[in-house]
Design an enzyme around this catalytic site. Sequence first.
Site, PDB file in Angstrom:
ATOM      1  N   GLU A 184       0.870  -1.187   0.000  1.00 27.66           N
ATOM      2  CA  GLU A 184       0.000   0.000   0.000  1.00 27.66           C
ATOM      3  C   GLU A 184       0.905   1.234   0.000  1.00 27.66           C
ATOM      4  O   GLU A 184       1.213   1.813   1.049  1.00 27.66           O
ATOM      5  CB  GLU A 184      -0.934  -0.066   1.217  1.00 27.66           C
ATOM      6  CG  GLU A 184      -1.824  -1.314   1.146  1.00 27.66           C
ATOM      7  CD  GLU A 184      -2.695  -1.546   2.379  1.00 27.66           C
ATOM      8  OE1 GLU A 184      -2.644  -0.732   3.311  1.00 27.66           O
ATOM      9  OE2 GLU A 184      -3.420  -2.542   2.378  1.00 27.66           O
TER      10      GLU A 184
ATOM     11  N   GLU B 217      -8.467   4.389   5.410  1.00 30.78           N
ATOM     12  CA  GLU B 217      -8.345   3.797   4.072  1.00 30.78           C
ATOM     13  C   GLU B 217      -8.339   4.952   3.080  1.00 30.78           C
ATOM     14  O   GLU B 217      -9.326   5.644   2.896  1.00 30.78           O
ATOM     15  CB  GLU B 217      -9.506   2.832   3.806  1.00 30.78           C
ATOM     16  CG  GLU B 217      -9.525   1.615   4.718  1.00 30.78           C
ATOM     17  CD  GLU B 217      -8.413   0.595   4.427  1.00 30.78           C
ATOM     18  OE1 GLU B 217      -7.670   0.779   3.438  1.00 30.78           O
ATOM     19  OE2 GLU B 217      -8.300  -0.378   5.198  1.00 30.78           O
TER      20      GLU B 217
HETATM   21 ZN   LIG Z   1      -3.880  -2.231   4.612  1.00 33.78          ZN
END
Ligand SMILES: [Zn+2]
Length: 303
Positions: A33, A188
């Site tokens: 990520e 997120e």
């Molecule tokens: Zn993650």
Amino acid sequence: MEQWFEQVWYCAPQSSAPRQPGLILSAGIHGDETRPVVLLRQLQQQLASGQLQPARPLLLLYGNPRAMARHQRMITENLNRLFTSPSSASADGQRARVLMDACERLGRLGPVAAHFDLHSTIKPSLIERFALCPVSPVSPESPPPCHYHWAAPLSRAGFGAWVQQTRRAATFSQFTRDALNCDSFTLECGSHASKPDRENRLQPLARWLHDLISGAAALPAQPMPVTPPWQRFRVTEEILRRSDDFQFLIDEQEPNFSAHPPGTPLYRDLDGVVKAAGQRHTLFLNSQVAPGQRAGLLLESLQ
Ligand SMILES: [Zn+2]
């Protein structure tokens, strides 16, 4: 800037004004990520050059350096399930121990206002950026007693939803919530599967975090109007894969927050077909997990 552990940095406040509550920023708990890691590195560079002067104690953590170097989600285990005591003996478990030690060390220096653990989702989401709030130390069912009112600044920073967890999980944000009694969120920050971000939609978040560090943005002591669209959800069910026969009956590739009316057959496992008990929104559907692991979350809208 002081290095406490591998890829863990402490920045002491520059101001001689009364001590402000601390801040923890982390990214790269999942090594693939990358956009939140880039955002954190930008802030770190601004701090290192003196362009950004911290008004409060700050801890910057890069979660899983070995997985980040390999551009993979994890080494052997999902790091964001390992914030437990005693620690897992695996390499990922030992890394979780280092991160927990660092946060506890910051906690011994004084109160901590907040921890933002930055992630990005594998799949696209109908609400692109959203905050997951771990359960309260008091009771999972009671409203989360946050010390500050984060909804308005999060919505201005480009987040569209607040998801309240209802079960304790061994995540990084749950650990800091419990161990430091600070306001903690898994943020997120968009899908890492989406195309390169030419407009850099994380800029509002980067600006806000910059201003929180410098003191230009105050800790949100009062509730303020949120920037629409802003939605609140609550987790009603954790979908556990209990057997090898587990199977989703809805499209597993659907975007996060897809809605299903009451009665929709959602998945099949040991006890047969499970249907939606009410209007349900899906999050993090993934059947490719080991039996006993979480295959997704079901949410209800609190609107
Ligand atoms: Zn993650």
